[in-house]
Design a protein around this motif. Structure first.
Motif, short mmCIF file in Angstrom:
data_model
loop_
_atom_site.label_atom_id
_atom_site.label_comp_id
_atom_site.label_asym_id
_atom_site.label_seq_id
_atom_site.Cartn_x
_atom_site.Cartn_y
_atom_site.Cartn_z
N UNK A 188 0.82 -1.21 0.00
CA UNK A 188 0.00 0.00 0.00
C UNK A 188 0.85 1.27 0.00
N UNK A 189 1.99 1.22 0.67
CA UNK A 189 2.86 2.40 0.74
C UNK A 189 3.44 2.74 -0.62
N UNK A 190 3.98 1.74 -1.30
CA UNK A 190 4.56 2.00 -2.63
C UNK A 190 3.47 2.27 -3.66
N UNK A 191 2.29 1.72 -3.45
CA UNK A 191 1.17 2.06 -4.34
C UNK A 191 0.83 3.54 -4.21
N UNK A 192 0.80 4.04 -2.98
CA UNK A 192 0.52 5.46 -2.76
C UNK A 192 1.57 6.34 -3.42
N UNK A 193 2.84 5.94 -3.33
CA UNK A 193 3.92 6.70 -3.96
C UNK A 193 3.75 6.73 -5.47
N UNK A 194 3.40 5.59 -6.04
CA UNK A 194 3.18 5.51 -7.49
C UNK A 194 2.02 6.40 -7.91
N UNK A 195 0.93 6.33 -7.18
CA UNK A 195 -0.25 7.12 -7.52
C UNK A 195 0.03 8.61 -7.43
N UNK A 196 0.75 9.02 -6.41
CA UNK A 196 1.09 10.44 -6.26
C UNK A 196 1.93 10.91 -7.45
N UNK A 197 2.87 10.09 -7.85
CA UNK A 197 3.73 10.45 -9.00
C UNK A 197 2.90 10.52 -10.28
N UNK A 198 1.99 9.58 -10.46
CA UNK A 198 1.17 9.56 -11.67
C UNK A 198 0.23 10.76 -11.72
N UNK A 199 -0.38 11.09 -10.61
CA UNK A 199 -1.29 12.22 -10.56
C UNK A 199 -0.56 13.51 -10.90
N UNK A 200 0.65 13.66 -10.39
CA UNK A 200 1.39 14.91 -10.55
C UNK A 200 2.00 15.08 -11.94
N UNK A 201 2.03 14.02 -12.74
CA UNK A 201 2.64 14.11 -14.07
C UNK A 201 1.61 13.88 -15.17
N UNK A 202 1.39 12.64 -15.53
CA UNK A 202 0.44 12.36 -16.60
C UNK A 202 -0.98 12.77 -16.22
N UNK A 203 -1.31 12.67 -14.92
CA UNK A 203 -2.62 13.11 -14.47
C UNK A 203 -2.82 14.60 -14.67
N UNK A 204 -1.80 15.38 -14.37
CA UNK A 204 -1.86 16.83 -14.56
C UNK A 204 -2.03 17.17 -16.03
N UNK A 205 -1.27 16.52 -16.89
CA UNK A 205 -1.34 16.81 -18.32
C UNK A 205 -2.74 16.52 -18.86
N UNK A 206 -3.24 15.34 -18.56
CA UNK A 206 -4.57 14.95 -19.04
C UNK A 206 -5.64 15.90 -18.50
N UNK A 207 -5.53 16.24 -17.22
CA UNK A 207 -6.52 17.11 -16.60
C UNK A 207 -6.49 18.51 -17.21
N UNK A 208 -5.31 18.98 -17.57
CA UNK A 208 -5.21 20.33 -18.16
C UNK A 208 -5.89 20.39 -19.52
N UNK A 209 -5.80 19.31 -20.28
CA UNK A 209 -6.47 19.26 -21.58
C UNK A 209 -7.98 19.21 -21.38
N UNK A 210 -8.42 18.38 -20.44
CA UNK A 210 -9.85 18.29 -20.16
C UNK A 210 -10.40 19.62 -19.70
N UNK A 211 -9.67 20.33 -18.85
CA UNK A 211 -10.12 21.62 -18.34
C UNK A 211 -10.23 22.64 -19.47
N UNK A 212 -9.25 22.63 -20.35
CA UNK A 212 -9.26 23.59 -21.46
C UNK A 212 -10.45 23.36 -22.39
#
Length: 227
Positions: A54-78
């Protein structure tokens, strides 16, 4: 009148109620883009022993949200805010997704969202999303037709990006659902932070580790998840 309804209580605004209902619908894990089909790289991360608990899963999810998640979300928002049109958004998504496997996964998820959108708004012209559409683009279009703000559209996409991958990790590692629920809750503030940034401007960063996972996953023999 039922006892739990006070006669002087204000009735909810129908438009607001509709927007809230749509937000809850799009955040539902049973959606065809959810963690029962796509792992968001978690399956490969587990195979490569990057995610083991669970700890390393949380680390992975945080990294994903802050990178590819941010990019995808910025396109959706626009798209939701109308600052870019759909054809432009499709090109921007291609340009911001270095991995060919990642682009194919986005298109597969976009196909599922497009099918849902067609059921919810059968009279709407979805021709800009035919024959294919990226997940962030169709998500933005759904946010716009639902009259959601760019921020709320981004928040939904970031949350589903995180929670879907978390659900996949729970299944693959046989984790305690309560532990994963805590991980999801703890990442709530990060999702809000990323969504707020996504609503300001298009993001253009990437994470090579996630790109490698996407490519390696596509070459796996008999994977459990599409991505």
């Amino acid at each position: 009148m039922p006892n739990n309804l006070m006669p002087n209580s204000p009735m909810p605004n129908p438009e607001t109620r509709s927007q809230l209902s749509m937000m809850l619908t799009l955040a539902d894990s049973r959606l065809p883009i959810g963690g029962h089909v796509h792992s968001g790289g978690v399956e490969q991360a587990i195979a490569d022993r990057v995610v083991v608990d669970a700890t390393t899963l949380a680390e992975f999810l945080r990294r994903r949200v802050a990178t590819s998640g941010l990019v995808a979300a910025s396109i959706a928002a626009a798209v939701a805010d109308g600052t870019i049109d759909v054809p432009t958004a499709q090109r921007e998504t291609d340009a911001r997704t270095p991995s060919a496997a990642g682009r194919r996964a986005s298109l597969a998820q976009g196909r599922g969202m497009r099918r849902l959108a067609g059921r919810l708004w059968p009279q709407h012209d979805w021709s800009d999303h035919t024959p294919r559409t990226h997940l962030p683009v169709i998500s933005g279009a759904v946010g716009r037709i639902s009259e959601l703000s760019g921020f709320h559209t981004a928040l939904i996409l970031v949350y589903t990006t995180m929670s879907g991958a978390a659900t996949a990790g729970q299944r693959l590692l046989a984790l305690d659902p309560a532990d994963v629920a805590v991980v999801i809750a703890d990442l709530g503030s990060e999702c809000e932070r990323v969504a707020a940034a996504a609503a300001v401007e298009l993001a253009d960063l990437s994470d090579p580790m996630l790109d490698v996972f996407a490519e390696r996953h596509e070459r796996r023999d008999m994977p459990l998840f599409v991505s």
